[in-house]
Write an enzyme that holds these catalytic residues in place. Structure first.
Site, mmCIF file in Angstrom:
data_model
loop_
_atom_site.group_PDB
_atom_site.id
_atom_site.type_symbol
_atom_site.label_atom_id
_atom_site.label_comp_id
_atom_site.label_asym_id
_atom_site.label_seq_id
_atom_site.Cartn_x
_atom_site.Cartn_y
_atom_site.Cartn_z
ATOM 1 C CG ASN A 157 -1.708 1.237 1.405
ATOM 2 O OD1 ASN A 157 -1.806 2.037 0.468
ATOM 3 N ND2 ASN A 157 -2.292 1.425 2.575
ATOM 4 C CB SER A 179 5.224 -1.293 12.024
ATOM 5 O OG SER A 179 4.791 0.045 12.229
ATOM 6 C CD GLU A 221 -2.894 5.740 6.483
ATOM 7 O OE1 GLU A 221 -2.871 5.753 5.237
ATOM 8 O OE2 GLU A 221 -1.990 5.214 7.178
ATOM 9 N N GLY A 238 2.416 2.625 10.681
ATOM 10 C CA GLY A 238 3.334 3.743 10.486
ATOM 11 C C GLY A 238 4.033 4.178 11.776
ATOM 12 C CE LYS A 267 -0.106 3.400 4.637
ATOM 13 N NZ LYS A 267 -0.033 3.537 6.090
ATOM 14 C CD GLU A 307 -3.442 -2.350 7.345
ATOM 15 O OE1 GLU A 307 -2.327 -2.590 6.876
ATOM 16 O OE2 GLU A 307 -4.085 -1.326 7.065
ATOM 17 C CG HIS A 352 -5.864 1.989 5.041
ATOM 18 N ND1 HIS A 352 -5.391 3.027 5.802
ATOM 19 C CD2 HIS A 352 -4.866 1.082 4.969
ATOM 20 C CE1 HIS A 352 -4.139 2.748 6.171
ATOM 21 N NE2 HIS A 352 -3.803 1.573 5.679
HETATM 22 P P1 PGA Z 1 2.809 0.597 7.582
HETATM 23 O O1 PGA Z 1 1.337 0.769 6.942
HETATM 24 O O2 PGA Z 1 3.381 -0.683 7.022
HETATM 25 O O3 PGA Z 1 3.571 1.820 7.130
HETATM 26 O O4 PGA Z 1 2.623 0.539 9.058
HETATM 27 C C1 PGA Z 1 0.494 -0.337 6.770
HETATM 28 C C2 PGA Z 1 -0.820 0.108 6.186
HETATM 29 O O5 PGA Z 1 -1.311 1.188 6.552
HETATM 30 O O6 PGA Z 1 -1.422 -0.582 5.324
#
Ligand code: PGA
Length: 256
Positions: free
Chosen positions: A10, A214, A99, A175, A12, A169, A97
């Protein structure tokens, strides 16, 4: 890891068309096509065509979009519809997601409508669920995740649910560099698995459940080996071609 694992990147809001093309050119030689693994890229919508073109000679690489609107078309400035994503060559769509939920205020009802729209166009929804740190500390992880799961899938037929992908998640791990341990992930994945089996019967056992938050080359193999973890959804570490190739090969013995 109990079935064909799914490795999903992903990106983003990173990698415009030129950077995305350069990424794919660097990544492909590092990643041999493997029948037993599914690799999916979720580029930003504006880079989708560039990634599609750059992966044309590699049908083993699958593509998806990060979000679609609930409606088919119309006066929704800045949005993309599921039909447009299908037309562009997408096979998957991320829905719900964290976000989208926490930064853009997407509701569970909207996630449900998006999943339905995605399936209507022959695409596969990757429904993301996960609790915040406050919810985890209040002991609400299970109820939050199950509510997001049931609502998100509520407008789908059982047949469509069997084709879907779920991503767990935990919001506190996205993140942040703070990964769930393989045991933490497995505990929630088992709850999700049981709910899927209750919903659609025995075949719920084969719906892929990905872990995200992460994931790095250093922890991917252990997470992929955890009970009921069928793949990973990766943000930050998927932005570097060598790191992403290492994650796509995680857990494979050298020489295989
Ligand atoms: P990250 O994001 O690996 O940077 O923690 C995962 C995601 O939001 O799908």
């Amino acid at each position: 890891m109990h079935q064909r694992p799914v490795l999903a990147a992903n990106w983003k809001m990173n990698l415009g068309p030129s950077a995305a093309t350069a990424f794919v050119r660097a990544f492909l030689p590092l990643h041999a096509a493997r029948d037993e693994r599914t690799v999916i890229f979720f580029p930003p919508a504006i880079s989708f065509a560039a990634v599609h073109a750059a992966t044309r000679a590699r049908p083993d690489i699958r593509l998806g979009v990060q979000n679609v609107h609930t409606d088919e078309k119309g006066a929704f400035t800045g949005e993309t519809s599921a039909g447009m994503a299908a037309d562009a060559g997408a096979s998957y769509v991320l829905v719900g997601h964290s976000e989208r939920r926490h930064v853009f205020g997407e509701t569970e009802a909207e996630s449900a409508r998006k999943c339905a729209r995605v399936v209507e166009h022959g695409l596969i929804p990757v429904l993301c669920v996960g609790e915040t740190i406050e919810q985890r500390e209040r002991g609400e992880t299970e109820s939050v995740v199950l509510h997001q799961l049931r609502t998100g899938l509520s407008a789908l037929t059982h047949e469509a649910v069997r084709e879907a992908i779920i991503a767990y998640e935990p919001v506190w791990a996205i993140g942040t560099g703070r990964t769930a341990t393989p045991d933490d992930a497995a505990a929630v994945h088992r709850v999700i698995r049981a709910a899927l089996v209750r919903l659609v019967g025995e075949s719920g056992a084969t719906i892929p459940i990905l872990y995200g938050g992460s994931v790095t080359p250093a922890n991917a193999a252990a997470l992929l080996a955890a009970d009921q973890v069928d793949g990973v959804l990766v943000g930050g570490a998927s932005l570097d071609a060598a790191n992403w190739a290492a994650i796509c090969a995680a857990g494979i013995e050298p020489g295989n």
